[in-house]
Structure formats: structure tokens, C-alpha cells
Design an enzyme around this catalytic site. Structure first.
Site, PDB file in Angstrom:
ATOM      1  N   ASP A 248     -50.836  35.354  47.592  1.00 44.06           N
ATOM      2  CA  ASP A 248     -50.802  36.474  46.676  1.00 44.06           C
ATOM      3  C   ASP A 248     -51.863  37.371  46.674  1.00 44.06           C
ATOM      4  OD1 ASP A 248     -49.609  34.906  45.381  1.00 44.06           O
ATOM      5  OD2 ASP A 248     -49.068  36.460  44.270  1.00 44.06           O
ATOM      6  N   ASP A 258     -58.499  40.133  42.976  1.00 44.37           N
ATOM      7  CA  ASP A 258     -57.247  39.703  42.241  1.00 44.37           C
ATOM      8  C   ASP A 258     -58.173  38.619  41.376  1.00 44.37           C
ATOM      9  OD1 ASP A 258     -55.809  41.500  42.755  1.00 44.37           O
ATOM     10  OD2 ASP A 258     -53.156  39.356  42.924  1.00 44.37           O
TER      11      ASP A 258
HETATM   12  P1  AMP Z   1     -51.086  37.989  39.998  1.00 52.43           P
HETATM   13  O1  AMP Z   1     -51.514  36.100  40.557  1.00 52.43           O
HETATM   14  O2  AMP Z   1     -51.870  37.594  38.514  1.00 52.43           O
HETATM   15  O3  AMP Z   1     -52.095  38.640  40.600  1.00 52.43           O
HETATM   16  O4  AMP Z   1     -49.954  38.136  39.526  1.00 52.43           O
HETATM   17  C1  AMP Z   1     -48.622  37.859  40.521  1.00 52.43           C
HETATM   18  C2  AMP Z   1     -47.542  38.387  40.055  1.00 52.43           C
HETATM   19  O5  AMP Z   1     -47.120  39.278  38.550  1.00 52.43           O
HETATM   20  C3  AMP Z   1     -48.029  39.682  40.872  1.00 52.43           C
HETATM   21  O6  AMP Z   1     -46.812  40.347  41.136  1.00 52.43           O
HETATM   22  C4  AMP Z   1     -47.780  40.666  40.141  1.00 52.43           C
HETATM   23  O7  AMP Z   1     -48.086  42.488  40.416  1.00 52.43           O
HETATM   24  C5  AMP Z   1     -46.740  40.816  38.497  1.00 52.43           C
HETATM   25  N1  AMP Z   1     -47.582  41.055  37.508  1.00 52.43           N
HETATM   26  C6  AMP Z   1     -48.979  40.306  36.896  1.00 52.43           C
HETATM   27  N2  AMP Z   1     -49.188  40.775  35.658  1.00 52.43           N
HETATM   28  C7  AMP Z   1     -47.875  41.907  35.719  1.00 52.43           C
HETATM   29  C8  AMP Z   1     -47.480  42.699  34.514  1.00 52.43           C
HETATM   30  N3  AMP Z   1     -48.150  42.862  32.536  1.00 52.43           N
HETATM   31  N4  AMP Z   1     -46.465  43.601  34.195  1.00 52.43           N
HETATM   32  C9  AMP Z   1     -46.050  43.374  35.432  1.00 52.43           C
HETATM   33  N5  AMP Z   1     -45.941  42.616  36.945  1.00 52.43           N
HETATM   34  C10 AMP Z   1     -46.592  41.814  36.600  1.00 52.43           C
HETATM   35 MG    MG Z   2     -52.144  39.230  42.157  1.00 45.48          MG
END
Ligand code: AMP
Ligand code: MG
Length: 496
Positions: A248, A258
Site C-alpha cells: 500500500d 508515504d
Molecule cells: P502507512 O503504512 O503509515 O502509510 O499507513 C498504513 C495505513 O494506516 C493506511 O491505511 C493509513 O491511512 C492508516 N493510518 C496511519 N496513521 C493513521 C492515523 N493517524 N489515523 C488513521 N489512519 C491512519
Molecule cells: Mg501508507
């Protein structure tokens, strides 16, 4: 401020996203606005009213023409499949098309919860906002495909992480945020029509040349594979560790996206890991190329039904054969991009069989001697073919200079075959071997000062130096140096 929106993703069927508004914050303040990028994007109107910009880039004020939405995706996280993720703290405002005809997504990160927030708060802490701003803009200046940073603001609110910390919002700009995980979401639901629609959308947007081929979807996968091979080779060539290469977090556009616990290496090690959540080193520096391929296999799996007619290929063997062939090419493509990048770093214009050994030997000697990755190549770019007192700064980076001295002799012999002129070779090497990278300890210093004292001076100074990573900037020597022993940052955190 005026940004002309021309939204295409919002025209896709509604199962691709949820229309969501940003949640207003208490007291947004502008930290930085990227004027140069704004100009490239054709942003017009009053760009000097910080208060107004803070309202817009916090999500408090929705610009005219924006159609905010959160996109849905799935993803393999550390190898395990999560069937539904999505923009949990990101919000796509819309797209803009530049005068040159390039289309960009404009996205807020940290602007409040969306239907995909799961247990998260939809917010960003200030630290990760500053880190992403600094690193993504530095990556761009280093010549790496990446999302850009248009603005950063503080929200005047706190977010709960390990402790309460200041909140922030970053505005990101990308050629496209669709991910490998976007395809996985629809594929895992058996929604083949959506996979096809998404593929058609991505082909039209990023790989239009694939359209007029025998099978556009095969050409599409081939193009994505090539882009990723090139991107990851670039990361490797500057010592960048992404940290969370989940599917993702891999963009179909071939941009680095990201930025979480990412980091640039100081002392070189093949096994270097910074991310606090990467306990088994799945995303360690030297694993990145292979993980790239693993992720691309996940993408290929979603596209298989588009590769061959099911009537003629009922068991899918033809489709799998096509995919395997393309995926096998990845390794070779990656290796070619990586090696040609390293040849440029070493000042070699021609290719010889033994160059791979030359490169491998250098990296191994660097690893055994705890040599700084960036400075090794930078000092190498100063050296003459003859050998001179100028060798000393390089030698000093190595705990045992004998091995690097032997290596230098081999390198110089190799240079003799190039018949290059010192000055020209040095200039060329200095155009690919940066002096300034966003070093972890400098980022950490900037974050600490901002978080603890609401002082952004270190952030601005670092950001300013990183605008010209290949030019020596008098008085800025401090920024080229590795951390002192008490400054070393051993771990980085997502801060999510
Ligand atoms: P990442 O690997 O950090 O890009 O995030 C993995 C998943 O977690 C993605 O679907 C993000 O949208 C979700 N996510 C990460 N941090 C938050 C947050 N503070 N609130 C809501 N969703 C989050
Ligand atoms: Mg992400």
C-alpha cells in the site's frame, strides 16, 4: 489563493473512494509554503497571506473546485494481507493540470478521520510532517521520483501518540497516489471490473504508450516494473531506506510515497534498518530490491485475468507465463539501473565486466570499516587519477585505510582505461554524489526544536541547505558531517 482543479479520479465509480470533508482544526499556522512548486502547479492569487494559506492547507477552508475524497485500498503489510486499508489520514482535494499538461494530485495528510481511519485519529503529528517535508523535497532535488511537499502547517491541537504531541498537516503533490494495494483491494473482492477500470485509468494517466500495444495490461505491468526497478536503484545509489515497503506504500506512478520511518544511512551497512516497527529487518537496505519484486508479484496477480482470454486459457497458465516472464526481467533491469548508477558515481563512462566486482568490493570495504556512505562517494569525486594528498579525507572515513588504499589503486587502473580528464570526471561525479543529504540527526534536531520550543529555525535552515545537495555551500559544513557518537539516531518511528 487559486488552484485550478480538474478532477478525474472523482469521475470514477463511487466504489473507488468515499467523499469526505476535512475536519477543522483550532488554530492553524503556516510553517512553510513551497512557492516554487506552487508556481509550477500554476497556483495563482495571493500567496503571501500566511493566515489564508494556513486555513487552506490545514483543511479548514476547502478551495473552490476541490472535491475531497479518501481512496480505498488494501495492502500486504510486512508480508501479511490487510483486506481493507485506505486513506485513513489522507484526503485527496483533487487534481490540477500544469501549463505543461502534467496532472498532479493534491492531498492533505493529517486533516482528520475518513471512513478508512479504522482506530486511527486521521491526524498527523508535527514530527512526521516535518520529516516528510524535508525528505521528500530533498529526494526531488537529488533527482529521485517522489511526491512533493507543497505546504506544512501546525494545527494548534495536540495528538495522542506515545505522549501528547503537536499536530500538523502536510500537503503532498503526486503524479498519482494509486498504489499496488489499490489493485489488491478490488482483486481480493473479486471485482474484476474495477481492476480493469483502475488499470485503464492508470494507463491513460501514467503509461499511455501501453494503450496501443497487443495487450495494454501486459505493457502496463512491464512499464510499472521498469519504473520500480529504476526507482529502487536510485534509492540504493543514495543510501535511502524507505522503511515501510508495504504494497500500500508502492505507487503505480513510480514515485516514492508515504515517507514514514525512512532514513538515509550514515555508516554503510547492507543490513541497515531504522524503522522501529521493522523488527525482522524485512525492509533493510539491501532487501529493498527484492521486496520491490515481491510487491510487483502482488500487482501482477491482480492483473492476470486481463492477460489472456479465459476461454483460451481456462487454467490461467498462459497468463501466469506472461507475468512470470515480465517479473523475471525485473532483476535484470534493476541490476542494470543500479550498476549504471554506480558507474556514474565512480566516474566510469564505459562498461567493463569487472565493474561489478569493483563496486561490490568498495561496498564491502565501506561496510567493514564503518565508512560514511555519502561522504565516501563525495570525497571520491574530489580525487585525481594520479593520486595525491587529496586522498586523505577519504582514507580517514575508514577505520583501516589499507583496504581502501588497495581499492583506490584498482579504481585508478580502471580509470586509466577511460582516458577521462580529471576535471571533467570530477564534475560529472559531483553531479551524482551529493554533499548534503537529509541526515537523520539533523532532521531529529529540527523536529525536537519545533516540537519542544515551537522554533522552526533549524527546520528552515536544513531545508534551505537541501535545496542544493550537489553544491558546496560555504559555512554549511556542519550539514555534510555524519553525527557525533551522541547524535546518532538508531531508530525512526512512523508516528502514526
Ligand atoms: P502507512 O503504512 O503509515 O502509510 O499507513 C498504513 C495505513 O494506516 C493506511 O491505511 C493509513 O491511512 C492508516 N493510518 C496511519 N496513521 C493513521 C492515523 N493517524 N489515523 C488513521 N489512519 C491512519
Ligand atoms: Mg501508507
Amino acid at each position: 489563493m487559486d488552484l485550478k482543479f480538474e478532477n478525474s479520479f472523482a469521475q470514477l465509480p463511487s466504489y473507488f473512494y468515499s467523499r469526505t470533508q476535512a475536519t477543522a482544526v483550532k488554530d492553524p499556522k503556516l510553517i512553510i509554503f513551497n512557492q516554487t512548486l506552487a508556481e509550477q502547479l500554476g497556483v495563482s492569487g495571493d500567496l503571501t497571506n500566511d493566515n489564508n494559506l494556513a486555513q487552506i492547507f490545514s483543511g479548514n477552508l476547502c478551495p473552490t473546485g476541490a472535491e475531497p475524497l479518501a481512496t480505498v485500498y488494501a495492502g500486504h503489510q510486512f508480508g501479511g494481507f490487510s483486506p481493507q486499508l485506505g486513506d485513513g489520514r489522507a484526503l485527496l482535494l483533487g487534481e490540477t493540470v500544469t501549463a505543461k499538461g502534467e496532472r498532479f494530485d493534491i492531498q492533505l495528510k493529517g486533516a482528520g478521520p475518513t471512513p478508512y481511519s479504522r482506530n486511527g485519529d486521521g491526524r498527523s503529528a508535527l514530527g512526521p510532517v516535518l520529516r516528510e517535508y524535508l525528505v521528500s523535497e530533498a529526494m526531488h532535488k537529488l533527482g529521485v521520483e517522489t511526491t512533493r511537499a507543497l505546504a506544512a502547517v501546525t494545527t494548534g491541537e495536540e495528538v495522542a501518540r506515545e505522549r501528547l504531541v503537536a499536530g500538523g498537516v502536510i500537503t503532498r503533490v503526486a503524479k498519482g497516489f494509486v498504489r499496488v494495494g489499490s489493485f489488491e483491494y478490488f482483486s481480493s473482492q473479486g471485482n474484476q471490473q474495477a481492476v480493469k477500470q483502475l488499470a485503464d485509468y492508470e494507463i491513460a494517466r501514467h503509461y499511455p504508450q501501453a494503450k496501443n500495444t497487443d495487450n495494454p495490461y501486459v505493457a502496463f505491468l512491464a512499464a510499472v516494473i521498469d519504473k520500480q526497478a529504476k526507482l529502487i536503484a536510485q534509492w540504493m545509489n543514495i543510501g535511502f531506506i524507505h522503511g515501510v515497503m508495504n504494497t500500500d506504500n508502492m505507487a503505480i506512478s513510480g514515485e516514492t510515497i508515504d515517507y514514514g520511518p525512512c532514513a538515509f544511512m550514515d555508516e554503510f551497512s547492507h543490513k541497515r534498518v531504522y524503522s522501529s516497527i521493522d523488527r525482522n529487518g524485512r525492509y533493510a537496505y539491501s532487501n529493498q530490491p527484492q521486496i520491490g519484486q515481491w510487491n510487483l508479484v502482488r500487482l501482477a496477480e491482480t492483473l492476470l485475468p486481463l492477460f489472456a482470454n479465459r476461454d483460451k486459457d481456462p487454467e490461467g497458465k498462459v497468463a501466469v507465463g506472461i507475468a512470470e516472464e515480465l517479473l523475471n526481467d525485473y532483476q535484470e533491469k534493476y541490476q542494470a539501473y543500479w550498476l549504471s548508477g554506480l558507474r556514474r558515481k565512480l566516474g566510469l563512462r564505459t562498461a567493463q565486466e569487472q565493474d561489478l566486482t569493483l563496486v561490490d568490493n568498495l561496498l564491502n570495504i565501506m561496510e567493514q570499516n564503518n565508512a560514511d556512505f555519502t561522504l565516501t562517494f563525495y570525497y571520491l569525486s574530489q580525487l585525481s587519477e594520479e593520486g595525491s594528498a587529496k586522498d586523505e579525507p577519504l582514507q580517514k572515513l575508514f577505520t583501516q585505510p589499507n583496504e581502501i588504499n588497495t581499492w583506490l589503486t584498482t579504481w585508478r587502473k580502471r580509470l586509466a582505461d577511460e582516458s577521462s580528464i580529471d576535471k571533467k570526471r570530477q564534475t560529472s561525479m559531483q553531479s551524482v554524489n551529493p554533499i548534503y543529504i537529509p541526515r537523520n540527526h539533523q532532521i531529529e534536531k529540527a523536529i525536537r526544536l519545533a516540537e519542544d520550543q515551537n522554533d522552526f529555525s533549524a527546520f528552515h535552515s536544513l531545508n534551505s541547505v537541501l535545496q542544493n545537495p550537489f553544491s558546496y555551500q560555504p559555512g554549511k559544513e556542519n550539514y555534510m558531517l555524519p553525527p557525533k557518537s551522541d547524535e546518532v539516531v538508531h531508530q525512526t518511528f512512523c508516528g502514526t
